[in-house]
Write an enzyme that holds these catalytic residues in place. Structure first.
Site, PDB file in Angstrom:
ATOM      1  N   CYS A 130       0.842  -1.188   0.000  1.00 21.68           N
ATOM      2  CA  CYS A 130       0.000   0.000   0.000  1.00 21.68           C
ATOM      3  C   CYS A 130       0.883   1.245   0.000  1.00 21.68           C
ATOM      4  O   CYS A 130       1.701   1.425   0.904  1.00 21.68           O
ATOM      5  CB  CYS A 130      -0.933   0.040   1.207  1.00 21.68           C
ATOM      6  SG  CYS A 130      -1.951   1.532   1.193  1.00 21.68           S
ATOM      7  N   ASN A 192      -0.541  -3.867  -7.339  1.00 23.96           N
ATOM      8  CA  ASN A 192      -1.135  -2.811  -6.537  1.00 23.96           C
ATOM      9  C   ASN A 192      -1.007  -1.512  -7.331  1.00 23.96           C
ATOM     10  O   ASN A 192      -0.549  -1.508  -8.470  1.00 23.96           O
ATOM     11  CB  ASN A 192      -0.422  -2.718  -5.178  1.00 23.96           C
ATOM     12  CG  ASN A 192      -1.326  -2.145  -4.088  1.00 23.96           C
ATOM     13  OD1 ASN A 192      -2.137  -1.244  -4.360  1.00 23.96           O
ATOM     14  ND2 ASN A 192      -1.207  -2.632  -2.888  1.00 23.96           N
ATOM     15  N   THR A 193      -1.407  -0.408  -6.743  1.00 22.84           N
ATOM     16  CA  THR A 193      -1.399   0.862  -7.477  1.00 22.84           C
ATOM     17  C   THR A 193       0.016   1.411  -7.647  1.00 22.84           C
ATOM     18  O   THR A 193       0.936   1.061  -6.907  1.00 22.84           O
ATOM     19  CB  THR A 193      -2.228   1.913  -6.716  1.00 22.84           C
ATOM     20  OG1 THR A 193      -1.720   2.016  -5.390  1.00 22.84           O
ATOM     21  CG2 THR A 193      -3.688   1.523  -6.679  1.00 22.84           C
ATOM     22  N   GLY A 217      -6.928   1.950 -12.329  1.00 25.82           N
ATOM     23  CA  GLY A 217      -7.810   2.125 -13.486  1.00 25.82           C
ATOM     24  C   GLY A 217      -7.138   1.706 -14.783  1.00 25.82           C
ATOM     25  O   GLY A 217      -5.989   1.252 -14.798  1.00 25.82           O
ATOM     26  N   GLY A 244      -6.677  -2.255 -13.717  1.00 22.56           N
ATOM     27  CA  GLY A 244      -7.402  -1.683 -14.848  1.00 22.56           C
ATOM     28  C   GLY A 244      -8.351  -2.618 -15.569  1.00 22.56           C
ATOM     29  O   GLY A 244      -8.801  -2.307 -16.667  1.00 22.56           O
TER      30      GLY A 244
END
Lengths: 313, 256
Positions: A130, A192-193, A217, A244
């Site tokens: 995270c 993860n992002t 996304g 995404g």
């Protein structure tokens, strides 16, 4: 034959589509739209030992074909998740993958040990990636030795298989994946992002109160595909792919890259029905592509295309 | 609460960057509260990605139409402003909890205070309050002359005052200045607008019944993403979500 059924460590999935952690809460909101039993699994929101309020607002900012978030792992804490959220989810015929987060190794171990004993938790997803918490979080996800050590310790206490969620914010994701596999992980979830930022043109101030946030996304899909493509050929544990995904075609693309199941994240915010819609569309797409079973798609992209050409360094 | 392709019946600019959009569809039959909002997908493409939360200004169940007033500000609302009569838009809703009508009785007086693009949901509220026999006073605040809208529409429901920050229309100053100068009294106050305005109202009337509708950046609009949370007084971990617990809160219920 169920053409969409997938068997993974700890998980007998009726289909390979599940909402990604942090994009579905604990399911209550989406249960107002459809029967959660339709889902392959549910990756519940990250759970920490103590309740967390998370970051100040604004917590989201839109970007081209994507969004930045800096929620900060807001969650009601282990006790409440075990006593309220998981029993509520037990009314649905769907395996739960519990996302485990913490600030210290001890936190992770305690949460993993206790949450893995809940009857409907079939696997853990170790959240070492995270980007939005100051302590812990991403540091566990960027140093292979630390990630491996944490994986090993969590494996020792977990009653169910352990999947480790990889951060794309690393120089060499293959090295990280191998270290985690060697430490005994049962599977990987990725990606993860990506750490990102936006600045307001009028005020020159960062849009997110946390300044930086995680990009998700459709904007990050090509990165997810590339990383899964590389990692899946370097490890032998299965990968649940994410980043995404918003259509049945995207699911197939992730499988081609090397995924064995797929999680849908940000798209849930855009269309609450996206998961059941994708699940409903998959059989037709398998027909069009000439596959009997979804598993045939995994790694289909590995030996295709010309020799790799490296541009620049 | 569901998604529907609603049809644009009408769209026109009514003030600087303010558009009036009327949509038709079965979803209107589910719109039961003034102060609820809808979440609109302005493009079928991935860009812009997220929906836009827009409050309901007028609900007409007989015609199965609803009206939304919005400010053209970024890429999303610009795209929406370019849509034409007959175009379809993907609408999720109705979402959130509206203004409590039961807080005020027939014969009593409600003061409605709107700031800028916070004005629209008060229109449906005014309509319902007047239907109930409640006396309505409205105070509408805007930045400047060009931004003023719906003064006449509100005037149909009762005394209406307009203020502009630069004094180019109506009274000069903020909505709170109007309340002071006119000595406006009320039984219940309902407000929607920017946070500083809501904060000023909350502080000004600590002993009155006050309901505030909050504006906040949202992700999902249904309570799942935790983007639009606000704190609850006296707790480090307690929170409310603007989208699903609100957007209307009783003053003091959340930290502004």
């Amino acid at each position: 034959m169920n053409r969409l059924a997938v068997e993974l460590p700890g998980l007998s999935l009726k289909n390979p589509v599940m909402p990604a952690s942090g994009c579905f809460g604990f399911g209550r909101e989406y249960a107002k739209f459809y029967d959660l039993s339709k889902l392959g699994a549910i990756m519940i929101k990250a759970t920490t030992l103590e309740p967390r309020f998370g970051n100040p607002t604004p917590r989201v900012a839109e970007t081209p074909s994507g969004m930045l978030n800096a929620i900060g792992l807001q969650n009601p804490g282990l006790e409440k998740v075990i006593e309220e959220e998981l029993p509520w989810l037990a009314q649905y015929d769907v395996p739960i993958i519990a996302n485990v987060a913490g600030s210290t190794m001890e936190d992770y171990i305690e949460v993993a040990k206790r949450i893995s004993q809940a009857p409907n938790v079939h696997a853990l997803e170790l959240n070492i990636s995270c980007p939005n918490v100051k302590k812990g979080g991403i540091t566990f996800g960027t140093v292979p030795e630390v990630a491996a050590e944490l994986t090993k310790l969590v494996k020792e206490v977990s009653a169910v298989p352990v999947y480790v969620k990889l951060s794309p914010n690393v120089t060499n994701i293959v090295e990280m994946a191998k270290a985690i596999e060697a430490a005994g992980a049962d599977g990987l979830t990725m990606i993860n992002t990506l750490l990102g930022m936006r600045i307001d043109v009028k005020t020159a101030a960062p849009i997110l109160a946390n300044r930086t946030g995680g990009l998700s996304g459709p904007a990050i899909k090509p990165i997810a595909i590339r990383m899964i493509y590389e990692v899946s050929q370097a490890v032998s544990i299965p990968i649940i792919g994410m980043g995404g995904v918003q259509s049945a075609e995207d699911v197939i693309e992730f499988f081609y890259a090397g995924a064995s199941a797929v999680a849908v994240g940000t798209a849930n915010f855009v269309d609450p029905f996206v998961c059941p819609n994708i699940i409903a569309e998959l059989p037709t797409l398998l027909d069009e592509l000439g596959f009997d079973h979804i598993s045939e798609c995994t790694g289909r992209g590995w030996n295709k295309g010309g020799p790799t050409v490296y541009c620049g360094a | 609460m569901k998604t529907e392709q609603m049809t644009i019946v009408h769209q026109e600019p009514i003030a600087k960057n303010i558009y009036k959009l009327t949509l038709a569809g079965a979803l209107v039959q589910q719109m039961n509260e003034a102060g609820q909002f809808v979440h609109i997908k302005v493009s079928e493409q991935a860009n812009p990605l997220l929906r836009r939360p827009l409050s309901l200004c007028d609900i007409n169940k007989e015609a199965s139409e609803c009206t939304i007033l919005y400010r053209k500000e970024g890429a999303g609302t610009t795209l929406l402003s370019q849509k034409k009569t007959g175009d379809a838009v993907d609408v999720l809703g109705p979402l959130g909890n509206g203004f409590p009508l039961e807080a005020v009785q027939a014969g009593q007086r409600a003061l409605l205070v709107g700031g800028g693009i916070g004005v629209p949901p008060l229109y449906e509220l005014a309509k319902r309050l007047v239907n109930k026999g409640v006396k309505v006073t409205s105070v509408l605040g805007f930045q400047t002359n060009e931004a003023v809208f719906y003064e006449r529409e509100f005037a149909e429901f009762g005394e209406t005052y307009v203020a502009t920050v630069d004094g180019s229309y109506g009274m000069k100053g903020f909505v709170t200045d109007v309340i002071d100068e006119r000595g406006l009294s009320f039984d219940v106050l309902y407000a929607c607008g920017p946070k500083p305005m809501l904060r000023a109202l909350e502080q000004k009337f600590p002993n009155k019944e006050v309901y505030l509708s909050l504006e906040e950046r949202m992700g999902c609009g249904i309570g799942a993403c935790f983007a639009c949370v606000c704190r609850v007084p006296g707790s480090d971990t307690a929170y409310k979500k603007v989208c699903s617990d609100g957007p209307v809160f009783k003053a003091g219920e959340v930290v502004l």
